[in-house]
Design a protein around this motif. Structure first.
Motif, PDB file in Angstrom:
ATOM      1  N   MET A   7       0.728  -1.126  -0.097  1.00 66.04           N
ATOM      2  CA  MET A   7       0.068   0.089   0.009  1.00 66.04           C
ATOM      3  C   MET A   7       0.887   1.226  -0.041  1.00 66.04           C
ATOM      4  O   MET A   7       1.374   1.677   1.030  1.00 66.04           O
ATOM      5  CB  MET A   7      -1.079   0.206   1.334  1.00 66.04           C
ATOM      6  CG  MET A   7      -1.861  -1.063   1.355  1.00 66.04           C
ATOM      7  SD  MET A   7      -3.143  -1.065   2.452  1.00 66.04           S
ATOM      8  CE  MET A   7      -2.180  -0.796   3.943  1.00 66.04           C
ATOM      9  N   ASP A   8       1.111   1.959  -1.193  1.00 66.78           N
ATOM     10  CA  ASP A   8       2.052   2.995  -1.166  1.00 66.78           C
ATOM     11  C   ASP A   8       0.715   4.251  -1.302  1.00 66.78           C
ATOM     12  O   ASP A   8       0.802   5.086  -2.136  1.00 66.78           O
ATOM     13  CB  ASP A   8       2.620   2.974  -2.543  1.00 66.78           C
ATOM     14  CG  ASP A   8       3.910   1.955  -2.281  1.00 66.78           C
ATOM     15  OD1 ASP A   8       4.315   1.787  -1.052  1.00 66.78           O
ATOM     16  OD2 ASP A   8       4.136   1.258  -3.567  1.00 66.78           O
ATOM     17  N   VAL A   9       0.102   4.164  -0.293  1.00 64.64           N
ATOM     18  CA  VAL A   9      -0.690   5.545   0.026  1.00 64.64           C
ATOM     19  C   VAL A   9      -0.160   6.308   1.062  1.00 64.64           C
ATOM     20  O   VAL A   9       0.694   5.964   1.579  1.00 64.64           O
ATOM     21  CB  VAL A   9      -2.157   4.867   0.429  1.00 64.64           C
ATOM     22  CG1 VAL A   9      -2.773   4.350  -0.949  1.00 64.64           C
ATOM     23  CG2 VAL A   9      -2.357   3.888   1.429  1.00 64.64           C
ATOM     24  N   LEU A  10      -0.982   7.260   1.338  1.00 67.02           N
ATOM     25  CA  LEU A  10       0.000   8.262   2.509  1.00 67.02           C
ATOM     26  C   LEU A  10      -0.945   8.353   3.733  1.00 67.02           C
ATOM     27  O   LEU A  10      -0.149   9.212   4.688  1.00 67.02           O
ATOM     28  CB  LEU A  10      -0.024   9.675   1.520  1.00 67.02           C
ATOM     29  CG  LEU A  10       1.078   9.799   0.566  1.00 67.02           C
ATOM     30  CD1 LEU A  10       1.177  11.238   0.196  1.00 67.02           C
ATOM     31  CD2 LEU A  10       2.604   9.168   0.996  1.00 67.02           C
ATOM     32  N   THR A  11      -1.993   7.962   3.584  1.00 66.34           N
ATOM     33  CA  THR A  11      -2.815   8.187   5.095  1.00 66.34           C
ATOM     34  C   THR A  11      -3.526   6.862   5.491  1.00 66.34           C
ATOM     35  O   THR A  11      -3.475   5.927   4.684  1.00 66.34           O
ATOM     36  CB  THR A  11      -3.977   9.382   4.880  1.00 66.34           C
ATOM     37  OG1 THR A  11      -5.246   8.718   3.955  1.00 66.34           O
ATOM     38  CG2 THR A  11      -3.574  10.617   4.131  1.00 66.34           C
ATOM     39  N   VAL A  12      -3.646   6.941   6.787  1.00 63.98           N
ATOM     40  CA  VAL A  12      -4.407   5.721   7.441  1.00 63.98           C
ATOM     41  C   VAL A  12      -5.895   5.661   6.803  1.00 63.98           C
ATOM     42  O   VAL A  12      -6.244   4.462   6.637  1.00 63.98           O
ATOM     43  CB  VAL A  12      -4.466   6.021   8.934  1.00 63.98           C
ATOM     44  CG1 VAL A  12      -5.470   4.844   9.602  1.00 63.98           C
ATOM     45  CG2 VAL A  12      -3.125   6.129   9.626  1.00 63.98           C
ATOM     46  N   ASN A  38       4.731   9.048   6.798  1.00 64.09           N
ATOM     47  CA  ASN A  38       3.729  10.257   6.729  1.00 64.09           C
ATOM     48  C   ASN A  38       2.772  10.037   7.808  1.00 64.09           C
ATOM     49  O   ASN A  38       2.316  11.088   8.576  1.00 64.09           O
ATOM     50  CB  ASN A  38       2.819  10.183   5.447  1.00 64.09           C
ATOM     51  CG  ASN A  38       2.152  11.498   5.424  1.00 64.09           C
ATOM     52  OD1 ASN A  38       2.551  12.389   5.257  1.00 64.09           O
ATOM     53  ND2 ASN A  38       0.739  11.255   5.169  1.00 64.09           N
ATOM     54  N   ALA A  39       2.271   8.846   8.143  1.00 60.80           N
ATOM     55  CA  ALA A  39       1.262   8.544   9.126  1.00 60.80           C
ATOM     56  C   ALA A  39       2.044   7.991  10.442  1.00 60.80           C
ATOM     57  O   ALA A  39       1.095   8.231  11.701  1.00 60.80           O
ATOM     58  CB  ALA A  39       0.342   7.685   8.375  1.00 60.80           C
ATOM     59  N   GLY A  40       3.006   7.630  10.681  1.00 56.72           N
ATOM     60  CA  GLY A  40       3.650   7.039  11.679  1.00 56.72           C
ATOM     61  C   GLY A  40       3.082   5.673  12.138  1.00 56.72           C
ATOM     62  O   GLY A  40       2.308   5.165  11.205  1.00 56.72           O
ATOM     63  N   LEU A  41       3.574   4.990  13.106  1.00 59.83           N
ATOM     64  CA  LEU A  41       3.332   3.618  13.303  1.00 59.83           C
ATOM     65  C   LEU A  41       1.833   3.381  13.898  1.00 59.83           C
ATOM     66  O   LEU A  41       1.485   2.224  13.897  1.00 59.83           O
ATOM     67  CB  LEU A  41       4.500   2.950  14.215  1.00 59.83           C
ATOM     68  CG  LEU A  41       5.835   2.748  13.632  1.00 59.83           C
ATOM     69  CD1 LEU A  41       6.957   2.454  14.834  1.00 59.83           C
ATOM     70  CD2 LEU A  41       5.687   1.619  12.492  1.00 59.83           C
ATOM     71  N   SER A  42       1.174   4.381  14.079  1.00 61.55           N
ATOM     72  CA  SER A  42      -0.180   4.199  14.560  1.00 61.55           C
ATOM     73  C   SER A  42      -0.966   3.807  13.505  1.00 61.55           C
ATOM     74  O   SER A  42      -1.941   2.976  13.403  1.00 61.55           O
ATOM     75  CB  SER A  42      -0.850   5.681  14.804  1.00 61.55           C
ATOM     76  OG  SER A  42      -0.774   6.397  13.629  1.00 61.55           O
ATOM     77  N   ALA A  43      -0.386   4.046  12.052  1.00 61.25           N
ATOM     78  CA  ALA A  43      -1.138   3.286  10.944  1.00 61.25           C
ATOM     79  C   ALA A  43      -1.090   1.876  10.825  1.00 61.25           C
ATOM     80  O   ALA A  43      -1.867   1.136  10.566  1.00 61.25           O
ATOM     81  CB  ALA A  43      -0.334   3.891   9.593  1.00 61.25           C
ATOM     82  N   VAL A  44       0.364   1.255  11.484  1.00 64.60           N
ATOM     83  CA  VAL A  44       0.418  -0.159  11.785  1.00 64.60           C
ATOM     84  C   VAL A  44      -0.607  -0.777  12.516  1.00 64.60           C
ATOM     85  O   VAL A  44      -1.236  -1.956  12.208  1.00 64.60           O
ATOM     86  CB  VAL A  44       1.821  -0.453  12.248  1.00 64.60           C
ATOM     87  CG1 VAL A  44       1.902  -2.042  12.497  1.00 64.60           C
ATOM     88  CG2 VAL A  44       2.704  -0.057  11.141  1.00 64.60           C
ATOM     89  N   THR A  45      -0.972  -0.233  13.730  1.00 60.86           N
ATOM     90  CA  THR A  45      -1.764  -0.355  14.716  1.00 60.86           C
ATOM     91  C   THR A  45      -3.100  -0.507  14.027  1.00 60.86           C
ATOM     92  O   THR A  45      -4.019  -1.483  14.256  1.00 60.86           O
ATOM     93  CB  THR A  45      -1.621   0.260  15.838  1.00 60.86           C
ATOM     94  OG1 THR A  45      -0.283   0.482  16.474  1.00 60.86           O
ATOM     95  CG2 THR A  45      -2.530   0.059  16.999  1.00 60.86           C
ATOM     96  N   ALA A  46      -3.481   0.671  13.511  1.00 58.97           N
ATOM     97  CA  ALA A  46      -4.684   0.613  12.856  1.00 58.97           C
ATOM     98  C   ALA A  46      -4.849  -0.535  11.761  1.00 58.97           C
ATOM     99  O   ALA A  46      -6.282  -1.164  11.939  1.00 58.97           O
ATOM    100  CB  ALA A  46      -4.939   1.926  12.201  1.00 58.97           C
TER     101      ALA A  46
END
Length: 207
Positions: A7-12, A38-46
């Protein structure tokens, strides 16, 4: 052979929307480096919370502080993280140490490595889950780029590997024939008019 969505997108929000459309057809959901930055590791959690049954892959491309960076990503919910093959062995070993502590894995990305087959064997001996034979977007855009170069190196290496570098439906058969364990598809899914249909076609081709 597993199918990995890059996923080469930029937002969660965009990542959740895309993964929601195609998750049923893929085995591994990768958060691309631009998304993580861009979004940080919170994106991984989400993503892990949204798809707990999928392997979540954080493409950190770590070059230093391997144990620390891997530990942070694993704590955030990643199942796999990447370390660059051009990094020092101690950096790769540190990430692998963190992976063992969490029961997770490290993938070594061979982007920029000259002798990919030889380095693949070296990092596998260090304990890498698998290695990624990878040509980045900039390299793919150059005249003369050929996916077969990656496939040939993968065959030569004789270790568990993935292939990332413009893989799409038309080339999937070649990827599978190379013995790759994972086919990584980015634009072939997310740039399609119907990402779900594209992912479904890829899954059917593998099956």
């Amino acid at each position: 052979m597993k199918l990995q969505l890059a996923m080469d997108v930029l937002t969660v929000e965009d990542a959740l929307e895309l993964s929601g459309k195609v998750a049923e057809y893929v085995d591994i959901i990768e958060l691309g480096t631009p998304l993580v930055k861009n979004a940080g590791l919170s994106a991984v959690t989400a993503i892990k919370e949204a798809h707990p049954d999928k392997i979540v892959f954080a493409d950190l491309k770590t070059m230093d502080a391997g144990e620390l960076e891997a530990d942070i990503a694993f704590t955030a919910g990643a199942d796999l993280v990447t370390v660059l093959g051009v990094a020092d062995d101690s950096t790769i070993a540190g990430a692998i140490k963190a992976g063992k502590a969490h029961g997770k894995g490290v993938v070594v990305d061979l982007i920029g490595v000259d002798d990919k087959a030889a380095r693949a064997r070296e990092v596998t001996d260090l304990g890498a889950e698998f290695v990624e034979f990878h040509a980045g977007l900039d390299e793919q855009a150059q005249d003369g780029y050929d996916l077969d170069t990656l496939l040939t190196a993968g065959k030569e290496a004789g270790v568990a590997f993935s292939v990332a570098g413009g893989v799409k439906l038309a080339t999937l058969k070649d990827v599978q024939a190379s013995g790759a364990d994972v086919a990584v598809v980015g634009g072939g899914i997310y740039s399609a008019d119907d990402p779900a249909h594209a992912a479904k076609e890829l899954r059917a081709a593998i099956s």
